[in-house]
Write a protein that holds these residues in place. Structure first.
Motif, PDB file in Angstrom:
ATOM      1  N   LYS A  32       0.779  -1.247   0.000  1.00  0.00           N
ATOM      2  CA  LYS A  32       0.000   0.000   0.000  1.00  0.00           C
ATOM      3  C   LYS A  32       0.807   1.292   0.000  1.00  0.00           C
ATOM      4  CE  LYS A  32      -0.301   0.467   4.950  1.00  0.00           C
ATOM      5  NZ  LYS A  32      -1.069   0.908   6.085  1.00  0.00           N
ATOM      6  N   THR A  58      -8.245   6.954  -4.061  1.00  0.00           N
ATOM      7  CA  THR A  58      -7.259   7.192  -5.114  1.00  0.00           C
ATOM      8  C   THR A  58      -7.818   6.808  -6.491  1.00  0.00           C
ATOM      9  OG1 THR A  58      -4.914   6.920  -5.625  1.00  0.00           O
ATOM     10  CG2 THR A  58      -6.070   4.945  -4.999  1.00  0.00           C
ATOM     11  N   TYR A 108       0.334   1.513  -7.277  1.00  0.00           N
ATOM     12  CA  TYR A 108      -0.498   1.120  -6.135  1.00  0.00           C
ATOM     13  C   TYR A 108      -1.970   1.440  -6.419  1.00  0.00           C
ATOM     14  CZ  TYR A 108      -3.306   2.114  -2.058  1.00  0.00           C
ATOM     15  OH  TYR A 108      -4.368   2.177  -1.195  1.00  0.00           O
ATOM     16  N   ASN A 147       5.087   7.407   5.688  1.00  0.00           N
ATOM     17  CA  ASN A 147       4.766   8.165   4.479  1.00  0.00           C
ATOM     18  C   ASN A 147       3.599   9.106   4.728  1.00  0.00           C
ATOM     19  OD1 ASN A 147       6.564   6.747   2.671  1.00  0.00           O
ATOM     20  ND2 ASN A 147       5.189   4.996   2.910  1.00  0.00           N
ATOM     21  N   ASN A 148       2.743   8.725   5.669  1.00  0.00           N
ATOM     22  CA  ASN A 148       1.477   9.438   5.845  1.00  0.00           C
ATOM     23  C   ASN A 148       1.549  10.436   6.995  1.00  0.00           C
ATOM     24  OD1 ASN A 148       0.364   6.314   4.960  1.00  0.00           O
ATOM     25  ND2 ASN A 148      -0.120   8.069   3.693  1.00  0.00           N
ATOM     26  N   LEU A 149       0.654  11.418   6.914  1.00  0.00           N
ATOM     27  CA  LEU A 149       0.737  12.567   7.810  1.00  0.00           C
ATOM     28  C   LEU A 149       0.544  12.214   9.293  1.00  0.00           C
ATOM     29  CD1 LEU A 149       0.946  15.625   8.219  1.00  0.00           C
ATOM     30  CD2 LEU A 149      -1.512  15.779   7.731  1.00  0.00           C
ATOM     31  N   PHE A 201       3.255  10.346  11.091  1.00  0.00           N
ATOM     32  CA  PHE A 201       4.459  11.167  11.182  1.00  0.00           C
ATOM     33  C   PHE A 201       4.325  12.165  12.332  1.00  0.00           C
ATOM     34  CE2 PHE A 201       8.405  11.935   8.847  1.00  0.00           C
ATOM     35  CZ  PHE A 201       8.891  13.002   9.579  1.00  0.00           C
ATOM     36  N   LEU A 234       7.983  17.878  11.848  1.00  0.00           N
ATOM     37  CA  LEU A 234       7.136  17.569  10.691  1.00  0.00           C
ATOM     38  C   LEU A 234       7.504  18.503   9.549  1.00  0.00           C
ATOM     39  CD1 LEU A 234       4.559  16.263   9.364  1.00  0.00           C
ATOM     40  CD2 LEU A 234       3.307  18.243  10.266  1.00  0.00           C
ATOM     41  N   ILE A 264       5.932  20.014   6.360  1.00  0.00           N
ATOM     42  CA  ILE A 264       4.621  20.185   5.708  1.00  0.00           C
ATOM     43  C   ILE A 264       4.881  20.423   4.223  1.00  0.00           C
ATOM     44  CG2 ILE A 264       2.575  21.652   5.539  1.00  0.00           C
ATOM     45  CD1 ILE A 264       2.790  22.131   8.535  1.00  0.00           C
ATOM     46  N   ARG A 306      -7.704  17.106   3.324  1.00  0.00           N
ATOM     47  CA  ARG A 306      -8.098  15.702   3.130  1.00  0.00           C
ATOM     48  C   ARG A 306      -9.264  15.384   4.055  1.00  0.00           C
ATOM     49  NH1 ARG A 306      -5.297  16.485  -0.422  1.00  0.00           N
ATOM     50  NH2 ARG A 306      -3.459  15.393  -1.211  1.00  0.00           N
ATOM     51  N   VAL A 345      -3.680  20.249   6.558  1.00  0.00           N
ATOM     52  CA  VAL A 345      -2.520  19.713   7.285  1.00  0.00           C
ATOM     53  C   VAL A 345      -2.304  20.509   8.573  1.00  0.00           C
ATOM     54  CG1 VAL A 345      -0.024  19.319   7.186  1.00  0.00           C
ATOM     55  CG2 VAL A 345      -1.421  18.905   5.150  1.00  0.00           C
ATOM     56  N   ARG A 398       4.921  18.007  -2.307  1.00  0.00           N
ATOM     57  CA  ARG A 398       5.245  16.616  -2.626  1.00  0.00           C
ATOM     58  C   ARG A 398       4.620  16.304  -3.986  1.00  0.00           C
ATOM     59  NH1 ARG A 398       3.177  11.913   1.465  1.00  0.00           N
ATOM     60  NH2 ARG A 398       1.162  12.522   0.604  1.00  0.00           N
ATOM     61  N   ASP A 408       0.577  15.293  -5.082  1.00  0.00           N
ATOM     62  CA  ASP A 408      -0.489  15.635  -4.120  1.00  0.00           C
ATOM     63  C   ASP A 408      -1.540  16.529  -4.773  1.00  0.00           C
ATOM     64  OD1 ASP A 408       0.293  14.246  -1.864  1.00  0.00           O
ATOM     65  OD2 ASP A 408       1.470  15.900  -1.035  1.00  0.00           O
TER      66      ASP A 408
HETATM   67  C1  WQD Z   1      -1.952  13.870   3.647  1.00  0.00           C
HETATM   68  C2  WQD Z   1      -1.487  15.301   3.509  1.00  0.00           C
HETATM   69  C3  WQD Z   1       0.576  15.565   2.309  1.00  0.00           C
HETATM   70  C4  WQD Z   1       3.194  13.657   5.233  1.00  0.00           C
HETATM   71  C5  WQD Z   1      -2.276   8.591   0.741  1.00  0.00           C
HETATM   72  C6  WQD Z   1      -2.479   7.791  -0.515  1.00  0.00           C
HETATM   73  C7  WQD Z   1      -3.844   7.207  -0.541  1.00  0.00           C
HETATM   74  C8  WQD Z   1      -4.092   6.390   0.706  1.00  0.00           C
HETATM   75  C9  WQD Z   1      -3.790   7.164   1.946  1.00  0.00           C
HETATM   76  C10 WQD Z   1      -3.594   4.117   1.255  1.00  0.00           C
HETATM   77  C11 WQD Z   1      -0.931  15.627   2.127  1.00  0.00           C
HETATM   78  C12 WQD Z   1       0.716  16.020   3.747  1.00  0.00           C
HETATM   79  C13 WQD Z   1       2.089  14.159   4.569  1.00  0.00           C
HETATM   80  C14 WQD Z   1       4.160  14.561   5.749  1.00  0.00           C
HETATM   81  C15 WQD Z   1       2.840  16.392   4.934  1.00  0.00           C
HETATM   82  N1  WQD Z   1      -3.309   5.208   0.640  1.00  0.00           N
HETATM   83  N2  WQD Z   1       1.919  15.503   4.414  1.00  0.00           N
HETATM   84  N3  WQD Z   1       3.943  15.896   5.583  1.00  0.00           N
HETATM   85  O1  WQD Z   1      -1.479  11.483   0.245  1.00  0.00           O
HETATM   86  O2  WQD Z   1      -3.802  12.062   1.067  1.00  0.00           O
HETATM   87  O3  WQD Z   1      -3.165   9.697   0.741  1.00  0.00           O
HETATM   88  O4  WQD Z   1      -2.513   7.763   1.862  1.00  0.00           O
HETATM   89  O5  WQD Z   1      -3.285   3.097   1.421  1.00  0.00           O
HETATM   90  O6  WQD Z   1      -3.982   6.408  -1.667  1.00  0.00           O
HETATM   91  O7  WQD Z   1      -2.278   8.629  -1.632  1.00  0.00           O
HETATM   92  O8  WQD Z   1      -2.215  10.939   2.637  1.00  0.00           O
HETATM   93  O9  WQD Z   1      -1.216  11.153   4.874  1.00  0.00           O
HETATM   94  O10 WQD Z   1       0.321  10.894   2.867  1.00  0.00           O
HETATM   95  O11 WQD Z   1      -0.921  13.017   3.197  1.00  0.00           O
HETATM   96  O12 WQD Z   1       2.701  17.607   4.802  1.00  0.00           O
HETATM   97  O13 WQD Z   1       5.185  14.169   6.312  1.00  0.00           O
HETATM   98  O14 WQD Z   1      -0.398  15.520   4.413  1.00  0.00           O
HETATM   99  O15 WQD Z   1       1.284  16.417   1.448  1.00  0.00           O
HETATM  100  O16 WQD Z   1      -1.306  16.944   1.829  1.00  0.00           O
HETATM  101  P1  WQD Z   1      -2.629  11.162   1.080  1.00  0.00           P
HETATM  102  P2  WQD Z   1      -0.947  11.440   3.445  1.00  0.00           P
END
Ligand code: WQD
Length: 340
Positions: free
Chosen positions: A84, A126, A149, A198-200, A203, A215, A217, A231, A270, A293, A296
């Motif tokens: 994922k 997605t 993915y 990878n996800n907000l 983190f 963090l 952003i 989101r 965010v 990133r 996005d």
């Molecule tokens: C959210 C926001 C980032 C990390 C992704 C996949 C989706 C699903 C869920 C599942 C964005 C910002 C993030 C950081 C940041 N996948 N961010 N600093 O991209 O909406 O969705 O995960 O299995 O298919 O695309 O989620 O949590 O990565 O990001 O500023 O260190 O947080 O730019 O705006 P996203 P996310």
């Protein structure tokens, strides 16, 4: 019902397993622990107070998958298992296509052989691609995705649609998740990403617990109210309840395949999520705004009307609930689930 939960040791699978048990269903887990730990299964058992049978298999192995169905009668499958990570999938496309598609094929073949006709699939927002109008509605076409993915999700939705059209009695719910966050309110179960998140939300939680300095952003110049992306964050407990609702609705579905958005219908930026987490922790968290990133989208959220009308389900936990529960999990388990 006795429900086979594939990927049942993972973040969403484990919370759904506990919700199924609380609703009186029996649960059988299948997981190869490629991206999860066996101790998550211990926590499912502790939180639910029930023993949960586990098959530690790779679902790409069709024979082993078939054996799971031969060992005990299964009434329904909820299919979470899969790779994922969006970024990783760009460098390892074949691994993603093979793993995510093959596991689905094994399950569908075993279901056909053993007469199982209920399937709930873990899909994603997605699949709406880059051009769908916000809020995202299930009827939007054409589906597309920007990463291998995401394309596995689009492809599997198509495989399931074609299979249901050719298989009398098969009922399929395609659950399109928005951004799952939060943790079980007990603090015993939560998200445990391997490596750098990878996800907000994970983190932010790791910054709060001292595992990361600050963090970053990604982008502060988007056309949104505060310049950061928006989101639709949904509490994993609401999401888990959505799976139970979908499962229980399968036998009365109007069509053999139906897609449902599982989201709240509200966008959160965010910075808003960061500030909510700061309230949960009780102090400010280090952060800086850096470049965007790639890939996005500025802002999107769900139209959750269909799930409300047809499943009788809606999300009700707030952003503050999501942060408070994540913080309880992260602060009580700073390194995630124990290695066992
Ligand atoms: C959210 C926001 C980032 C990390 C992704 C996949 C989706 C699903 C869920 C599942 C964005 C910002 C993030 C950081 C940041 N996948 N961010 N600093 O991209 O909406 O969705 O995960 O299995 O298919 O695309 O989620 O949590 O990565 O990001 O500023 O260190 O947080 O730019 O705006 P996203 P996310």
């Amino acid at each position: 019902m006795r429900v086979l939960v594939s990927g049942g040791a993972g973040y969403i699978g484990s919370h759904t397993a506990v919700n199924l048990l609380a609703h009186g269903h029996d649960v059988v887990l299948a997981d190869d622990f490629a991206n999860s730990k066996p101790s998550a299964v211990d926590r499912i058992e502790q939180v639910s107070g029930q023993h949960v049978p586990l098959h530690a298999i790779d679902l790409c192995d069709a024979d082993k998958t078939d054996q799971v169905f031969a060992e005990q009668p299964i009434d329904a499958v909820i299919h979470f298992a899969g790779l994922k990570a969006v970024g990783e999938s760009v460098g390892k496309p074949l691994e993603y296509y093979r793993n995510n598609l093959d596991s689905t094929f094994s399950l569908l073949a075993a279901m056909r052989r053993h007469g199982v006709h209920r399937f709930v699939f873990s899909s994603s927002a997605t699949v709406y691609g880059d051009h769908a109008p916000v809020p995202y509605n299930e009827d939007y076409q054409p589906l597309s995705a920007a990463s291998p993915y995401g394309r596995t999700k689009v492809m599997i939705e198509q495989v399931l649609t074609d299979t249901a059209a050719a298989t009398p009695d098969l009922s399929v719910a395609l659950l399109r998740y928005f951004n799952p966050v939060g943790a079980h309110p007990s603090g015993r179960m939560g998200e445990d990403p391997s490596g750098i998140p990878n996800n907000l939300m994970p983190f932010i939680a790791q910054v709060a617990v001292g595992r990361r300095d600050k963090l970053s952003i990604f982008g502060g110049d988007y056309p949104t109210a505060d310049g950061t992306c928006e989101r639709d964050y949904i509490h994993v407990e609401d999401l888990a309840a959505g799976h139970v609702a979908a499962l229980e609705h399968l036998d009365s579905m109007s069509e053999p395949v139906r897609a449902f958005n599982l989201g709240t219908g509200t966008g959160t930026s965010v910075l808003q999520l960061l500030h909510a987490f700061e309230r949960a922790v009780g102090h400010e968290l280090a952060h800086e705004i850096v470049g965007r990133r790639p890939g996005d989208l500025p802002a999107y959220w769900a139209d959750p009307t269909r799930a409300h009308e047809e499943l009788g389900w809606s999300a009700h936990r707030s952003i503050d609930d999501m942060c408070a529960d994540t913080w309880r999990w992260q602060s009580e388990n700073p390194q995630g689930y124990p290695a066992s």
